[in-house]
Design an enzyme around this catalytic site. Structure first.
Site, PDB file in Angstrom:
ATOM      1  N   THR A   1       2.966  -0.764   9.135  1.00 44.89           N
ATOM      2  CA  THR A   1       3.726  -1.095  10.343  1.00 44.89           C
ATOM      3  C   THR A   1       2.766  -1.239  11.523  1.00 44.89           C
ATOM      4  OG1 THR A   1       5.399   0.374   9.445  1.00 44.89           O
ATOM      5  CG2 THR A   1       5.718  -0.380  11.693  1.00 44.89           C
TER       6      THR A   1
ATOM      7  N   HIS B   1      -6.224  34.848  -9.875  1.00 43.91           N
ATOM      8  CA  HIS B   1      -5.956  33.475 -10.305  1.00 43.91           C
ATOM      9  C   HIS B   1      -6.817  32.480  -9.516  1.00 43.91           C
ATOM     10  CE1 HIS B   1      -3.074  30.396 -11.980  1.00 43.91           C
ATOM     11  NE2 HIS B   1      -3.636  29.720 -10.991  1.00 43.91           N
ATOM     12  N   GLU B   2      -6.781  32.622  -8.192  1.00 45.56           N
ATOM     13  CA  GLU B   2      -7.536  31.679  -7.350  1.00 45.56           C
ATOM     14  C   GLU B   2      -9.036  31.845  -7.552  1.00 45.56           C
ATOM     15  OE1 GLU B   2      -6.160  29.246  -5.745  1.00 45.56           O
ATOM     16  OE2 GLU B   2      -4.113  29.928  -6.070  1.00 45.56           O
TER      17      GLU B   2
ATOM     18  N   GLY C   1       0.825  -1.199   0.000  1.00 45.21           N
ATOM     19  CA  GLY C   1       0.000   0.000   0.000  1.00 45.21           C
ATOM     20  C   GLY C   1       0.857   1.245   0.000  1.00 45.21           C
ATOM     21  N   PRO C   2       0.245   2.390  -0.278  1.00 44.89           N
ATOM     22  CA  PRO C   2       1.007   3.639  -0.303  1.00 44.89           C
ATOM     23  C   PRO C   2       1.612   3.945   1.073  1.00 44.89           C
ATOM     24  CG  PRO C   2      -1.258   3.978  -1.047  1.00 44.89           C
ATOM     25  CD  PRO C   2      -1.180   2.596  -0.513  1.00 44.89           C
ATOM     26  N   PRO C   3       2.611   4.821   1.123  1.00 42.72           N
ATOM     27  CA  PRO C   3       3.230   5.161   2.408  1.00 42.72           C
ATOM     28  C   PRO C   3       2.213   5.745   3.387  1.00 42.72           C
ATOM     29  CG  PRO C   3       4.463   6.114   0.576  1.00 42.72           C
ATOM     30  CD  PRO C   3       3.226   5.534   0.002  1.00 42.72           C
ATOM     31  N   GLY C   4       2.382   5.396   4.636  1.00 40.69           N
ATOM     32  CA  GLY C   4       1.552   5.994   5.686  1.00 40.69           C
ATOM     33  C   GLY C   4       0.159   5.427   5.830  1.00 40.69           C
ATOM     34  N   THR C   5      -0.083   4.245   5.238  1.00 37.75           N
ATOM     35  CA  THR C   5      -1.431   3.680   5.349  1.00 37.75           C
ATOM     36  C   THR C   5      -1.552   2.721   6.533  1.00 37.75           C
ATOM     37  OG1 THR C   5      -0.738   2.198   3.593  1.00 37.75           O
ATOM     38  CG2 THR C   5      -2.294   3.915   3.000  1.00 37.75           C
TER      39      THR C   5
HETATM   40  P1  ADP Z   1       3.349   2.634   6.757  1.00 44.53           P
HETATM   41  O1  ADP Z   1       4.120   1.570   7.452  1.00 44.53           O
HETATM   42  O2  ADP Z   1       2.245   2.109   5.922  1.00 44.53           O
HETATM   43  O3  ADP Z   1       4.177   3.620   6.003  1.00 44.53           O
HETATM   44  P2  ADP Z   1       2.737   3.377   9.431  1.00 44.53           P
HETATM   45  O4  ADP Z   1       2.143   2.126   9.913  1.00 44.53           O
HETATM   46  O5  ADP Z   1       4.148   3.642   9.818  1.00 44.53           O
HETATM   47  O6  ADP Z   1       2.620   3.483   7.857  1.00 44.53           O
HETATM   48  O7  ADP Z   1       1.792   4.580   9.864  1.00 44.53           O
HETATM   49  C1  ADP Z   1       2.290   5.763  10.412  1.00 44.53           C
HETATM   50  C2  ADP Z   1       1.345   6.313  11.426  1.00 44.53           C
HETATM   51  O8  ADP Z   1       0.127   6.713  10.810  1.00 44.53           O
HETATM   52  C3  ADP Z   1       0.941   5.316  12.466  1.00 44.53           C
HETATM   53  O9  ADP Z   1       1.844   5.281  13.526  1.00 44.53           O
HETATM   54  C4  ADP Z   1      -0.420   5.830  12.900  1.00 44.53           C
HETATM   55  O10 ADP Z   1      -0.268   6.822  13.875  1.00 44.53           O
HETATM   56  C5  ADP Z   1      -0.972   6.468  11.657  1.00 44.53           C
HETATM   57  N1  ADP Z   1      -1.919   5.591  10.959  1.00 44.53           N
HETATM   58  C6  ADP Z   1      -1.795   5.133   9.697  1.00 44.53           C
HETATM   59  N2  ADP Z   1      -2.857   4.374   9.355  1.00 44.53           N
HETATM   60  C7  ADP Z   1      -3.664   4.343  10.422  1.00 44.53           C
HETATM   61  C8  ADP Z   1      -4.925   3.703  10.696  1.00 44.53           C
HETATM   62  N3  ADP Z   1      -5.547   2.960   9.793  1.00 44.53           N
HETATM   63  N4  ADP Z   1      -5.462   3.894  11.903  1.00 44.53           N
HETATM   64  C9  ADP Z   1      -4.839   4.652  12.829  1.00 44.53           C
HETATM   65  N5  ADP Z   1      -3.668   5.259  12.639  1.00 44.53           N
HETATM   66  C10 ADP Z   1      -3.074   5.131  11.453  1.00 44.53           C
END
Ligand code: ADP
Length: 611
Positions: free
Chosen positions: A215, A429-430, A208-212
């Site tokens: 981990t 512009h906006e 999945g995309p970053p930050g989803t």
């Molecule tokens: P990835 O590993 O996909 O890049 P992480 O798991 O490191 O992303 O997510 C970073 C932070 O974003 C997590 O520590 C959490 O605080 C927040 N986060 C991301 N997805 C969720 C989710 N589904 N529910 C709650 N918090 C989330």
């Protein structure tokens, strides 16, 4: 399993001290005597007497078995020595020539002192020096993976306790949770599976995309099953020394098997799992590491209780060998959250902060379309920080609204001053964008427009709030969107009769959309449903498109794209020309106030008779 003996960590130490001893021996027995002997010239007794006669001797020292003397000739001074001869005429001759002479009282050298000076001191000094050098090197490389020689440590070990992450901390992502529930169940009741003869997946790939939350969800699996969680990043395996990466994989699996049942989490597995042979340059270290990983995954039995979760946002570049059954045979996608997902994520993170009054999570989620879980978590935190900055002890709705702008558009640049002329252009512009949008949809096009420069480099920011999730876009909506994007530049044209660099981002977006309409969505009259391009990069990161047609067709596509863009631009210009009064009034308002909300926008617009 391919067992290899690890190097004994004591050996390097013994080797080091062995080398030190050898250096000291060579110094004392060979180098020093050589140096000292080369400084003193050995002469015959007759040469000594001749020199005394000639008057070149400056000083004489008579010792028990030898005579040391200094001669000075042609400006060169040299220390010489000769053997002793029973010569009673020597002393009178020296007196006669007026040469100072004497004898040294032989002293017993202190054996302990000389041993300390010539043996212990050099060893101690070299030892100390190397200790400090080593310490400095380690400090500098402290966080560099793989520099802890022989430490045998891999990743951190999390022992889940009551505070550890649970599935309830992961908002949304219901499908992923369902898939992973089976893993949790297996870790909790392995006998249930063994009875039927079912094998649990050895590896699960989270894509999945970053930050989803990849981990996060991996931690939650360990937390739910209450088993240890080993985490390591793929890049930590990639070492300076060939072979260390593979050794680390072995160490990791050794440690994991000892702690089974447990979860091993490998983040960014694409750094080591890249398809072998897909590039011209080979990387021995990476390939060895990947081979070791494959071997280890084959090596342990399916029901041993070690489950590997790996995360990547580039699944397409992974080596097929990694994805075959028996390795990462299950893929769990984690997508960017939808509206409900965003609401849930905001709520989960809002639990950790102090809130005052009602918070409209629905509104916040609608304003953050396309944001990842990590960005949403950041928005909540930025809101809390804002509350502290403002001297409050609880977070308000307005803090969160402001932090959306901060996270998405960057901080407001406090000391960036725009000239009035520039401010005027940005305002037109906006408003140009928003007005074209409003005239096409007859509803508030935006939530808020601000023209405060941002640290991200944007000069204005338009906050859009979606009504809900939207999955399909019709052709007329796509054309309307193109006209809206063209609205900014069109306003500059119709008002100032001049164009600026401010539209570069718009141009990029328009071209991309118009090209996709022709090559991907089958929305052009000329080509119909003919597919003319294919995705070339990753699905989750910004991948490019590759044309999939002949050169002649590509030229026609360009013509078609140009025609669509030109039509959209003309439409925008026309709409603005027909509503010049509204354009001027709205822009004047924005210039004065620097912010205009959707409601204010519609009030001003509806005052004017719409053409
Ligand atoms: P990835 O590993 O996909 O890049 P992480 O798991 O490191 O992303 O997510 C970073 C932070 O974003 C997590 O520590 C959490 O605080 C927040 N986060 C991301 N997805 C969720 C989710 N589904 N529910 C709650 N918090 C989330």
């Amino acid at each position: 399993m391919n067992e290899q003996k690890m190097p004994n960590p004591v050996n390097p130490l013994l080797k080091f001290w062995g080398i030190m001893l050898a250096i000291t021996l060579i110094l004392n027995l060979i180098v020093l005597p050589l140096i000292s002997s080369s400084r003193v010239r050995e002469t015959s007794y007759s040469f000594f007497l001749d020199s005394v006669e000639k008057g070149t001797v400056e000083m004489v020292q008579i010792e028990q078995s030898e005579i040391n003397y200094i001669i000075s000739q042609d400006g060169i001074t040299q220390v010489c020595k000769t053997g002793i001869i029973d010569d009673p005429t020597l002393v009178p001759t020296l007196r006669e020539k007026d040469i100072p002479f004497g004898s040294v009282i032989p002293s017993e050298p202190n054996p302990i002192m000389s041993f300390l000076l010539s043996w212990i001191m050099p060893i101690a000094m070299i030892g100390l020096m190397s200790y400090f050098l080593n310490r400095n090197l380690r400090k500098r490389m402290g966080n560099m993976p793989g520099m802890q020689f022989g430490s045998g440590k891999t990743g951190k070990q999390y022992v889940p306790d009551e505070n550890s992450v649970k599935f309830s901390d992961v908002a949304g992502q219901e499908e992923a949770k369902e898939s992973l529930m089976e893993v949790v169940d297996y870790l909790e009741n392995p006998e249930k599976y063994a009875k039927v003869g079912a094998k649990c997946p050895k590896g699960v790939l989270l894509v999945g995309p970053p930050g989803t939350g990849k981990t996060l969800i991996a931690k939650a699996v360990a937390g739910e099953a209450n088993v240890p969680f080993f985490s390591i990043s793929g890049s930590e395996f990639v070492e300076m020394f060939v072979g260390r990466g593979a050794a680390k994989v072995r160490e990791l699996f050794e440690q994991a098997s000892k702690n089974a049942p447990c979860i091993v989490f490998i983040d960014e597995i694409d750094t080591i799992g890249k398809s072998r042979g897909s590039s011209f340059s080979t990387n021995d270290e990476r390939e060895q590491t990947l081979n070791q990983l494959l071997t280890e995954m084959d090596g342990f039995g399916a029901n041993k209780g070690v489950i590997i979760l790996a995360a990547t946002n580039r699944p397409e570049i992974l080596d097929p060998a990694l994805l075959r059954p028996g390795r990462f045979d299950r893929t769990v996608p984690l997508e960017l959250p939808d509206l409900q997902g965003r609401i849930d994520i905001l709520k989960v993170h809002a639990k950790n902060i102090k809130i005052s009054g009602d918070i409209d999570y629905n509104y916040l989620a609608r304003a953050t379309s396309g944001a990842s879980g990590a960005q949403l978590a950041n928005i909540i935190n930025e809101g809390a920080l804002r509350a502290v900055r403002e001297g409050r002890d609880a977070v308000l709705q307005e803090d969160l609204e402001e932090s959306i702008e901060t996270v998405i558009a960057g901080q407001q640049k406090k000391n960036a001053i725009m000239s009035d002329e520039e401010k005027k252009i940005v305002a037109y512009h906006e408003i140009g964008h928003a007005l074209v949008a409003a005239l096409q949809s007859h509803s508030a096009p935006v939530e808020k427009i601000t023209i405060v420069p941002r640290t991200s480099g944007a000069l204005g920011y338009t906050m859009q709030v979606e009504e809900g999730d939207k999955y399909l876009v019709s052709k007329s909506e796509a054309l309307a969107r193109l006209a809206t994007i063209a609205g900014g530049r069109a306003a500059e044209e119709v008002v100032f009769n001049e164009i600026t660099t401010g539209a570069s981002n718009d141009i990029e977006k328009m071209t991309q959309l118009a090209r996709s309409m022709v090559t991907k969505y089958g929305m052009s009259d000329e080509f119909g449903m003919m597919g003319l391009s294919q995705q070339s990069g990753g699905k989750y990161l910004d991948g490019g498109e590759q044309m999939n047609c002949s050169q002649a067709t590509a030229e026609k596509v360009d013509k078609e794209v140009r025609a669509i863009i030109n039509a959209a631009q003309e439409k925008a210009r026309q709409l603005l020309r027909d509503n010049m009064d509204s354009l001027h009034e709205l822009s004047a308002f924005l210039m004065k106030e620097e912010t205009i909300t959707g409601k204010q926008f519609m009030e001003i617009l509806n005052k004017e008779p719409v053409a």
